[in-house]
Scaffold this motif. Structure first.
Motif, PDB file in Angstrom:
ATOM      1  N   THR A  10      -9.430 -15.164  14.402  1.00 49.78           N
ATOM      2  CA  THR A  10      -8.722 -15.477  13.162  1.00 49.78           C
ATOM      3  C   THR A  10      -9.493 -14.926  11.973  1.00 49.78           C
ATOM      4  O   THR A  10     -10.682 -14.622  12.069  1.00 49.78           O
ATOM      5  CB  THR A  10      -8.547 -16.998  12.959  1.00 49.78           C
ATOM      6  N   ILE A  11      -8.813 -14.856  10.844  1.00 52.11           N
ATOM      7  CA  ILE A  11      -9.465 -14.437   9.605  1.00 52.11           C
ATOM      8  C   ILE A  11     -10.568 -15.425   9.259  1.00 52.11           C
ATOM      9  O   ILE A  11     -11.628 -15.048   8.787  1.00 52.11           O
ATOM     10  CB  ILE A  11      -8.439 -14.353   8.457  1.00 52.11           C
ATOM     11  N   ASN A  12     -10.318 -16.703   9.508  1.00 51.98           N
ATOM     12  CA  ASN A  12     -11.298 -17.731   9.199  1.00 51.98           C
ATOM     13  C   ASN A  12     -12.598 -17.506   9.989  1.00 51.98           C
ATOM     14  O   ASN A  12     -13.688 -17.661   9.451  1.00 51.98           O
ATOM     15  CB  ASN A  12     -10.717 -19.119   9.475  1.00 51.98           C
ATOM     16  N   PRO A  28      -2.951  -8.800   1.719  1.00 50.95           N
ATOM     17  CA  PRO A  28      -1.856  -8.561   2.659  1.00 50.95           C
ATOM     18  C   PRO A  28      -0.920  -7.489   2.120  1.00 50.95           C
ATOM     19  O   PRO A  28      -0.682  -7.406   0.917  1.00 50.95           O
ATOM     20  CB  PRO A  28      -1.153  -9.917   2.737  1.00 50.95           C
ATOM     21  N   THR A  29      -0.422  -6.659   3.007  1.00 53.19           N
ATOM     22  CA  THR A  29       0.555  -5.644   2.628  1.00 53.19           C
ATOM     23  C   THR A  29       1.633  -5.585   3.696  1.00 53.19           C
ATOM     24  O   THR A  29       1.407  -5.952   4.854  1.00 53.19           O
ATOM     25  CB  THR A  29      -0.067  -4.244   2.485  1.00 53.19           C
ATOM     26  N   ARG A  30       2.772  -5.120   3.299  1.00 50.13           N
ATOM     27  CA  ARG A  30       3.874  -4.941   4.236  1.00 50.13           C
ATOM     28  C   ARG A  30       3.477  -3.879   5.257  1.00 50.13           C
ATOM     29  O   ARG A  30       2.826  -2.880   4.909  1.00 50.13           O
ATOM     30  CB  ARG A  30       5.101  -4.504   3.438  1.00 50.13           C
ATOM     31  N   ARG A  31       3.836  -4.104   6.507  1.00 50.78           N
ATOM     32  CA  ARG A  31       3.531  -3.151   7.579  1.00 50.78           C
ATOM     33  C   ARG A  31       4.012  -1.759   7.197  1.00 50.78           C
ATOM     34  O   ARG A  31       5.101  -1.611   6.652  1.00 50.78           O
ATOM     35  CB  ARG A  31       4.217  -3.625   8.862  1.00 50.78           C
ATOM     36  N   TYR A  32       3.187  -0.758   7.420  1.00 48.91           N
ATOM     37  CA  TYR A  32       3.430   0.655   7.111  1.00 48.91           C
ATOM     38  C   TYR A  32       3.325   0.977   5.623  1.00 48.91           C
ATOM     39  O   TYR A  32       3.654   2.082   5.210  1.00 48.91           O
ATOM     40  CB  TYR A  32       4.772   1.161   7.665  1.00 48.91           C
ATOM     41  N   SER A  33       2.866   0.023   4.824  1.00 49.26           N
ATOM     42  CA  SER A  33       2.616   0.301   3.417  1.00 49.26           C
ATOM     43  C   SER A  33       1.140   0.627   3.239  1.00 49.26           C
ATOM     44  O   SER A  33       0.305   0.286   4.082  1.00 49.26           O
ATOM     45  CB  SER A  33       2.995  -0.904   2.544  1.00 49.26           C
ATOM     46  N   HIS A  34       0.821   1.239   2.151  1.00 45.70           N
ATOM     47  CA  HIS A  34      -0.559   1.624   1.838  1.00 45.70           C
ATOM     48  C   HIS A  34      -1.324   0.385   1.387  1.00 45.70           C
ATOM     49  O   HIS A  34      -0.777  -0.460   0.689  1.00 45.70           O
ATOM     50  CB  HIS A  34      -0.524   2.688   0.731  1.00 45.70           C
ATOM     51  N   PRO A  35      -2.602   0.274   1.744  1.00 48.88           N
ATOM     52  CA  PRO A  35      -3.358  -0.923   1.353  1.00 48.88           C
ATOM     53  C   PRO A  35      -3.702  -1.013  -0.136  1.00 48.88           C
ATOM     54  O   PRO A  35      -3.948  -2.109  -0.641  1.00 48.88           O
ATOM     55  CB  PRO A  35      -4.624  -0.852   2.196  1.00 48.88           C
ATOM     56  N   TRP A 104      -8.951  -5.631   4.754  1.00 51.58           N
ATOM     57  CA  TRP A 104     -10.136  -6.263   4.180  1.00 51.58           C
ATOM     58  C   TRP A 104     -11.254  -5.249   3.983  1.00 51.58           C
ATOM     59  O   TRP A 104     -11.301  -4.209   4.623  1.00 51.58           O
ATOM     60  CB  TRP A 104     -10.605  -7.438   5.018  1.00 51.58           C
ATOM     61  N   VAL A 105     -12.117  -5.606   3.038  1.00 53.62           N
ATOM     62  CA  VAL A 105     -13.278  -4.791   2.706  1.00 53.62           C
ATOM     63  C   VAL A 105     -14.361  -5.740   2.205  1.00 53.62           C
ATOM     64  O   VAL A 105     -14.064  -6.831   1.716  1.00 53.62           O
ATOM     65  CB  VAL A 105     -12.918  -3.709   1.649  1.00 53.62           C
ATOM     66  N   LEU A 106     -15.603  -5.345   2.335  1.00 57.79           N
ATOM     67  CA  LEU A 106     -16.700  -6.148   1.812  1.00 57.79           C
ATOM     68  C   LEU A 106     -16.946  -5.778   0.356  1.00 57.79           C
ATOM     69  O   LEU A 106     -16.863  -4.606  -0.014  1.00 57.79           O
ATOM     70  CB  LEU A 106     -17.966  -5.936   2.638  1.00 57.79           C
ATOM     71  N   ARG A 153      -7.842  -2.857   8.875  1.00 55.31           N
ATOM     72  CA  ARG A 153      -6.550  -3.537   8.990  1.00 55.31           C
ATOM     73  C   ARG A 153      -6.568  -4.539  10.134  1.00 55.31           C
ATOM     74  O   ARG A 153      -7.048  -4.255  11.225  1.00 55.31           O
ATOM     75  CB  ARG A 153      -5.441  -2.524   9.244  1.00 55.31           C
ATOM     76  N   MET A 154      -6.029  -5.704   9.840  1.00 53.93           N
ATOM     77  CA  MET A 154      -5.803  -6.716  10.875  1.00 53.93           C
ATOM     78  C   MET A 154      -4.293  -6.852  11.021  1.00 53.93           C
ATOM     79  O   MET A 154      -3.593  -7.175  10.057  1.00 53.93           O
ATOM     80  CB  MET A 154      -6.437  -8.045  10.475  1.00 53.93           C
ATOM     81  N   LYS A 155      -3.784  -6.596  12.245  1.00 54.72           N
ATOM     82  CA  LYS A 155      -2.348  -6.676  12.510  1.00 54.72           C
ATOM     83  C   LYS A 155      -1.964  -8.077  12.950  1.00 54.72           C
ATOM     84  O   LYS A 155      -2.782  -8.807  13.502  1.00 54.72           O
ATOM     85  CB  LYS A 155      -1.964  -5.729  13.631  1.00 54.72           C
ATOM     86  N   ASN A 156      -0.696  -8.378  12.773  1.00 52.24           N
ATOM     87  CA  ASN A 156      -0.111  -9.610  13.292  1.00 52.24           C
ATOM     88  C   ASN A 156      -0.871 -10.866  12.892  1.00 52.24           C
ATOM     89  O   ASN A 156      -1.088 -11.758  13.698  1.00 52.24           O
ATOM     90  CB  ASN A 156       0.020  -9.533  14.829  1.00 52.24           C
ATOM     91  N   VAL A 157      -1.290 -10.901  11.655  1.00 52.80           N
ATOM     92  CA  VAL A 157      -1.966 -12.084  11.139  1.00 52.80           C
ATOM     93  C   VAL A 157      -0.883 -13.087  10.782  1.00 52.80           C
ATOM     94  O   VAL A 157       0.119 -12.742  10.168  1.00 52.80           O
ATOM     95  CB  VAL A 157      -2.786 -11.725   9.877  1.00 52.80           C
ATOM     96  N   GLY A 158      -1.088 -14.313  11.162  1.00 62.75           N
ATOM     97  CA  GLY A 158      -0.116 -15.354  10.836  1.00 62.75           C
ATOM     98  C   GLY A 158      -0.818 -16.599  10.353  1.00 62.75           C
ATOM     99  O   GLY A 158      -1.982 -16.825  10.659  1.00 62.75           O
ATOM    100  N   PHE A 159      -0.112 -17.397   9.601  1.00 61.84           N
ATOM    101  CA  PHE A 159      -0.661 -18.643   9.080  1.00 61.84           C
ATOM    102  C   PHE A 159       0.260 -19.784   9.470  1.00 61.84           C
ATOM    103  O   PHE A 159       1.477 -19.662   9.349  1.00 61.84           O
ATOM    104  CB  PHE A 159      -0.785 -18.579   7.550  1.00 61.84           C
TER     105      PHE A 159
END
Length: 160
Positions: A10-12, A28-35, A104-106, A153-159
């Motif tokens: 998880t992101i956590n 978060p960005t829409r799938r196939y969109s630029h970050p 994500w980025v540091l 990129r992290m795919k299929n992240v859900g909350f």
């Protein structure tokens, strides 16, 4: 002696390990969109884009050829799970049925010169990626593309 390998589910999980060292910044960005840049499908019909840059995010010169420094304007990032969750849910609501990814980025990663992450004075867990000096729009676009190459990129992240 063997290598230690961590698997983050998880992101956590990831955030807990990274926050010991530095700030993790996510968007978060829409799938196939630029970050870091927008497409017309990513914004409301009344929002203005210039070369993939959403005008309302930045302080522009009168002629809109330059982006000017402002410590509370820039590209939005989340630094906490709570803020990310709120933004993710909002984007999900505005994009029903569409998948979202989280990039994500540091904070101290090798971001391009002239860019800086600044905490939002009004909202805990929210940061702005700002310009530190007047920058031609074309150069900002190049710098945002450079930063995107450094993001993961992290795919299929859900909350829940």
């Amino acid at each position: 002696m063997g290598k230690v390998v961590y698997q983050f589910k998880t992101i956590n999980d990831l955030s807990e390990v990274i926050k010991e060292y530095e700030t993790l910044l996510m968007r978060p960005t829409r799938r196939y969109s630029h970050p870091t840049l927008y497409r017309y499908r990513d914004v409301g019909k009344n929002e203005k884009l210039l070369s993939g840059v959403r005008v309302k995010d930045w302080l522009f010169s009168h002629d809109q050829h330059w982006v000017l420094p402002h410590d509370q304007m820039g590209l939005s990032f989340s630094s906490t799970y709570k803020n990310l969750k709120d933004v993710y849910r909002l984007k999900s609501k505005h994009n029903p049925g569409k998948k979202l990814d989280v990039y994500w980025v540091l904070e101290t990663s090798n971001i391009p010169l002239g860019l800086k992450f600044v905490p939002d004075r009004n909202k805990k867990g929210h940061y702005f990626l700002t310009v530190t000096e007047a920058t031609p729009l074309s150069q900002l676009v190049i710098k945002l593309k450079m930063l995107a190459h450094r993001m993961t990129r992290m795919k299929n992240v859900g909350f829940d």
